[in-house]
Design a protein around this motif. Structure first.
Motif, PDB file in Angstrom:
ATOM      1  N   GLY A 137       5.469   5.751  -2.438  1.00 14.78           N
ATOM      2  CA  GLY A 137       4.344   6.562  -2.866  1.00 14.78           C
ATOM      3  C   GLY A 137       3.320   6.596  -1.736  1.00 14.78           C
ATOM      4  O   GLY A 137       3.667   6.824  -0.580  1.00 14.78           O
ATOM      5  N   VAL A 138       2.073   6.319  -2.070  1.00 11.13           N
ATOM      6  CA  VAL A 138       1.045   6.233  -1.031  1.00 11.13           C
ATOM      7  C   VAL A 138       0.630   4.785  -0.767  1.00 11.13           C
ATOM      8  O   VAL A 138      -0.395   4.537  -0.135  1.00 11.13           O
ATOM      9  CB  VAL A 138      -0.183   7.092  -1.381  1.00 11.13           C
ATOM     10  CG1 VAL A 138       0.176   8.568  -1.379  1.00 11.13           C
ATOM     11  CG2 VAL A 138      -0.770   6.684  -2.732  1.00 11.13           C
ATOM     12  N   GLY A 139       1.424   3.829  -1.265  1.00  7.86           N
ATOM     13  CA  GLY A 139       1.216   2.440  -0.879  1.00  7.86           C
ATOM     14  C   GLY A 139       0.642   1.509  -1.920  1.00  7.86           C
ATOM     15  O   GLY A 139       0.410   0.333  -1.619  1.00  7.86           O
ATOM     16  N   ALA A 140       0.439   1.965  -3.155  1.00  7.51           N
ATOM     17  CA  ALA A 140      -0.195   1.095  -4.152  1.00  7.51           C
ATOM     18  C   ALA A 140       0.693  -0.094  -4.506  1.00  7.51           C
ATOM     19  O   ALA A 140       0.231  -1.240  -4.532  1.00  7.51           O
ATOM     20  CB  ALA A 140      -0.542   1.896  -5.401  1.00  7.51           C
ATOM     21  N   GLY A 141       1.967   0.156  -4.798  1.00  5.96           N
ATOM     22  CA  GLY A 141       2.859  -0.946  -5.140  1.00  5.96           C
ATOM     23  C   GLY A 141       3.009  -1.928  -3.995  1.00  5.96           C
ATOM     24  O   GLY A 141       2.992  -3.155  -4.193  1.00  5.96           O
TER      25      GLY A 141
END
Length: 321
Positions: free
Chosen positions: A183-187
């Motif tokens: 994704g954009v790095g949240a996980g």
């Protein structure tokens, strides 16, 4: 035993929004109302046509708890467990009668656990700068969520799953971790928040814009490496001590699952999120969930299912040695 039935004094389906009430006593305790399934929530409901949010919050507070109130400040925007947005209005209590709807009420300390972690209470506390330190969101997660909002991306890792990822990552000191679907790095940011200094994370994203954004978000942490490409290409860099499968293509019950298990080290953790509890199971899965069945019956895995929120479950599998 059947759930209790409460009277509903505002049954109209023509609501134009949602509002709830934050009614706080002098000792800091907040008024909550009982739900039919046995939990507790802030009093609230739909905003009727012609009503303001404040009027709706005061009306709902009286209907559900018997509280007579007046507005005491500006509202806080909330997002509920179902994803619906609402305004939470601070109200001053003038008098408290029995609930016209026959609901139980309770005064709770919102700044103490477990109440501070309630989906509504924690958002109000965060807006006031009063959230207990143990519930803070890591800075890189905040940065990722800001990028998700900028790009209008709504499928970022949830808070509840993220905190589980942080805990699981902490159980793998010096470990090699893999995330499929950056994704954009949240996980990835949640995983990094739990990793020790010697652990390393590889995260893979097929979408070029998301991969570039994740790289920018995670760049301050040298333990993370972001790849743009197909998820299967990263598996050859294993074995991994923790594998978070967070892209649709990797969540298959056949060959895909076999590839994931093969990439795990003995004792490695396989993490899959976004499973629905039975109460919210899609109609297509009412005859059974093939992915759940494949995970729990896989000869190399020991699996458990955890409910991280009322609408989301996570399946954990440990590869047998």
């Amino acid at each position: 035993m059947s759930a209790p039935r409460f009277a509903n004094l505002s049954p109209g389906a023509d609501r134009v929004g949602r509002a709830c009430a934050w009614i706080e006593r002098e000792d800091g305790y907040v008024l909550m109302v009982g739900l039919a399934w046995g939990g507790w929530t802030l009093p609230g409901g739909g905003v009727h046509p012609g009503e303001s949010g404040a009027q709706a919050a005061m009306r709902e507070a009286w209907e559900e708890t018997g509280a007579h109130t007046e507005v005491a400040g500006e509202p806080v925007p909330l997002t509920g467990a179902s994803g619906a947005d609402a305004e939470c209005w601070p109200l001053r209590l003038l008098a408290l009668d029995p609930s016209p709807e026959g609901r139980p009420v309770a005064w709770v300390n919102p700044r103490a656990l477990p109440w501070a972690d309630d989906v509504q209470l924690r958002q109000v506390l965060a807006a006031r700068g009063e959230l207990p330190s143990g519930l803070d969101v890591p800075p890189l997660v905040t940065a990722a969520l800001k990028e998700a909002a900028r790009l209008h991306i709504q499928d970022s890792c949830s808070l509840d799953t993220g905190r589980l990822l942080r805990t699981l990552a902490a159980s793998k000191p010096g470990g090699r971790l893999l995330e499929l679907g950056s994704g954009v790095g949240a996980g990835a940011a949640w995983l990094l928040a739990g990793m020790d200094p010697s652990a390393r994370l590889l995260t893979v994203e097929a979408d070029p814009l998301r991969a570039e954004t994740a790289w920018a978000v995670l760049a301050p942490d040298p333990r993370a490496r972001v790849l743009h490409g197909d998820w299967t290409g990263a598996l050859a860099q294993g074995p991994f001590d923790l594998l978070f499968a967070d892209c649709r293509a990797a969540k298959g019950e056949g060959e895909a699952l076999g590839q994931l298990v093969a990439a795990l080290a003995p004792g490695g953790l396989l993490v899959m999120d976004d499973f629905s509890p039975p109460a919210h199971l899609p109609e297509a899965l009412r005859g059974g969930d093939p992915l759940r069945a494949a995970l729990f019956s896989h000869p190399a895995l020991n699996c458990s299912e955890l409910e991280v929120s009322r609408r989301e479950r996570v399946v954990l599998g440990v590869k047998r040695a």
